[in-house]
Design an enzyme around this catalytic site. Structure first.
Site, mmCIF file in Angstrom:
data_model
loop_
_atom_site.group_PDB
_atom_site.id
_atom_site.type_symbol
_atom_site.label_atom_id
_atom_site.label_comp_id
_atom_site.label_asym_id
_atom_site.label_seq_id
_atom_site.Cartn_x
_atom_site.Cartn_y
_atom_site.Cartn_z
ATOM 1 N N SER A 39 28.395 35.494 44.248
ATOM 2 C CA SER A 39 27.772 36.688 44.856
ATOM 3 C C SER A 39 27.100 37.558 43.791
ATOM 4 O O SER A 39 26.096 38.220 44.069
ATOM 5 C CB SER A 39 28.787 37.493 45.670
ATOM 6 O OG SER A 39 29.719 38.136 44.836
ATOM 7 N N ASN A 40 27.617 37.541 42.571
ATOM 8 C CA ASN A 40 26.943 38.292 41.495
ATOM 9 C C ASN A 40 25.626 37.617 41.102
ATOM 10 O O ASN A 40 24.655 38.291 40.786
ATOM 11 C CB ASN A 40 27.859 38.454 40.282
ATOM 12 C CG ASN A 40 28.827 39.612 40.464
ATOM 13 O OD1 ASN A 40 28.434 40.769 40.429
ATOM 14 N ND2 ASN A 40 30.100 39.302 40.703
ATOM 15 N N MET A 58 35.322 30.934 35.377
ATOM 16 C CA MET A 58 36.781 31.016 35.268
ATOM 17 C C MET A 58 37.350 30.267 34.065
ATOM 18 O O MET A 58 38.482 29.793 34.103
ATOM 19 C CB MET A 58 37.421 30.496 36.572
ATOM 20 C CG MET A 58 36.977 31.242 37.808
ATOM 21 S SD MET A 58 37.157 33.040 37.646
ATOM 22 C CE MET A 58 38.938 33.158 37.848
ATOM 23 N N ARG A 59 36.554 30.185 33.016
ATOM 24 C CA ARG A 59 37.035 29.523 31.800
ATOM 25 C C ARG A 59 36.835 30.442 30.606
ATOM 26 O O ARG A 59 35.926 31.266 30.600
ATOM 27 C CB ARG A 59 36.245 28.238 31.546
ATOM 28 C CG ARG A 59 36.433 27.170 32.590
ATOM 29 C CD ARG A 59 35.524 26.000 32.293
ATOM 30 N NE ARG A 59 35.767 25.450 30.965
ATOM 31 C CZ ARG A 59 36.712 24.558 30.686
ATOM 32 N NH1 ARG A 59 37.500 24.106 31.623
ATOM 33 N NH2 ARG A 59 36.875 24.111 29.458
ATOM 34 N N ILE A 106 35.670 31.358 26.930
ATOM 35 C CA ILE A 106 34.486 30.987 26.150
ATOM 36 C C ILE A 106 34.925 30.836 24.694
ATOM 37 O O ILE A 106 35.660 31.681 24.181
ATOM 38 C CB ILE A 106 33.465 32.153 26.250
ATOM 39 C CG1 ILE A 106 32.940 32.250 27.676
ATOM 40 C CG2 ILE A 106 32.335 32.010 25.269
ATOM 41 C CD1 ILE A 106 32.199 31.032 28.108
ATOM 42 N N ASN A 109 29.816 39.692 30.338
ATOM 43 C CA ASN A 109 30.771 39.330 31.389
ATOM 44 C C ASN A 109 30.948 40.497 32.351
ATOM 45 O O ASN A 109 30.798 41.660 31.959
ATOM 46 C CB ASN A 109 32.128 39.004 30.748
ATOM 47 C CG ASN A 109 33.183 38.592 31.770
ATOM 48 O OD1 ASN A 109 32.908 37.812 32.687
ATOM 49 N ND2 ASN A 109 34.389 39.117 31.629
ATOM 50 N N HIS A 116 33.900 42.028 34.939
ATOM 51 C CA HIS A 116 35.326 41.896 35.245
ATOM 52 C C HIS A 116 35.706 42.954 36.287
ATOM 53 O O HIS A 116 35.307 44.119 36.161
ATOM 54 C CB HIS A 116 36.153 42.086 33.963
ATOM 55 C CG HIS A 116 37.618 41.918 34.209
ATOM 56 N ND1 HIS A 116 38.194 40.671 34.378
ATOM 57 C CD2 HIS A 116 38.618 42.822 34.336
ATOM 58 C CE1 HIS A 116 39.493 40.829 34.594
ATOM 59 N NE2 HIS A 116 39.771 42.118 34.568
HETATM 60 C C1 GRF Z 1 33.833 38.851 40.444
HETATM 61 O O1 GRF Z 1 34.804 39.702 40.994
HETATM 62 C C2 GRF Z 1 33.727 39.054 38.966
HETATM 63 O O2 GRF Z 1 33.969 40.358 38.569
HETATM 64 C C3 GRF Z 1 34.822 38.147 38.441
HETATM 65 O O3 GRF Z 1 34.786 37.020 39.274
HETATM 66 C C4 GRF Z 1 34.255 37.386 40.543
HETATM 67 C C5 GRF Z 1 33.091 36.488 40.806
HETATM 68 O O4 GRF Z 1 32.569 36.659 42.083
HETATM 69 N N1 GRF Z 1 34.627 37.852 37.045
HETATM 70 P P1 GRF Z 1 31.229 35.946 42.498
HETATM 71 O O5 GRF Z 1 31.395 34.456 42.229
HETATM 72 O O6 GRF Z 1 30.107 36.528 41.694
HETATM 73 O O7 GRF Z 1 31.069 36.203 43.970
#
Ligand code: GRF
Length: 207
Positions: free
Chosen positions: A17-18, A94-95, A97, A111, A113
């Site tokens: 989604s980001n 989710m890894r 770096i 990043n 968070h």
């Molecule tokens: C987000 O909450 C971001 O802050 C975290 O992982 C999530 C990723 O969401 N690091 P998306 O895949 O961008 O929807």
């Protein structure tokens, strides 16, 4: 100095989604850059599907095909370099770096968070925030260094934590801020407005 042709490489493991927020900002003209490649460690990541919809190269790199983390990260660097990436965005990657990426892209990895760092680093930030009982949480966009969720903070946005919140409701409230903040920060970077001074990042507005 502005860089309207800034090429982004986005690393994402999940729904993306980001990444979508980046595409939306590009389409709206709020962000002057382009996404050169999207790379995922998961074949089924929705982020890869989104990339294809925008005709952006979408690569699945399987971590199991590499002997260790540096070897995997070296493969990521190769792909980023092949696509002329200048700024790397970790958008739900989710890894951890490792050195190869940080050395190839010094102060060029960002990043996002879902907590107000330095609180609640690592996995399950929303769960951690709810368990701790904080009244305010939010999100942080920061430069990446070798420690987890640690590098210099570029921008943060706060949201209230409500008594009836679940992980899902808190996450949705924070996500709305993430989608606003991340493209905004990338645009600051593209316009050459970010200056790193040790742990401090100055945002020079209106250049
Ligand atoms: C987000 O909450 C971001 O802050 C975290 O992982 C999530 C990723 O969401 N690091 P998306 O895949 O961008 O929807």
């Amino acid at each position: 100095m502005s860089n309207p042709e800034l090429v982004l490489g986005v690393l994402a493991s999940g729904r993306g989604s980001n990444l979508q927020a980046i595409f939306d900002a590009l389409q709206a003209g709020a962000l002057t850059a382009k996404v050169g490649v999207v790379i995922s460690d998961r074949q089924d990541a929705l982020a890869l599907t989104r990339a294809k919809q925008y005709r952006v190269p979408a690569l699945f790199l399987d971590p199991r095909a590499y002997p260790d983390r540096p070897a995997y990260d070296a493969a990521i660097v190769e792909a980023l370099t092949a696509h002329r990436v200048e700024l790397v965005i970790l958008a739900g990657f989710m890894r951890l770096i490792s050195k190869p990426i940080l050395e190839a892209f010094p102060n060029k990895v960002i990043n996002i968070h879902p907590s107000l760092l330095p609180s609640f680093t690592g996995l399950h930030a929303h769960r951690q925030a709810l368990a701790y009982g904080v009244k305010v949480s939010g999100c942080t966009v920061h430069f990446v260094d070798e420690a987890v969720d640690h590098g210099p903070i570029i921008a943060q946005a706060a949201v209230p934590v409500l008594a009836e919140d679940t992980e899902e409701s808190l996450s949705n409230r924070i996500l709305a801020e993430e989608h606003r903040l991340l493209p905004q920060v990338i645009q600051h970077y593209a316009m050459g407005r970010l200056k790193i001074r040790g742990r401090h990042v100055l945002i020079e507005e209106g250049i």
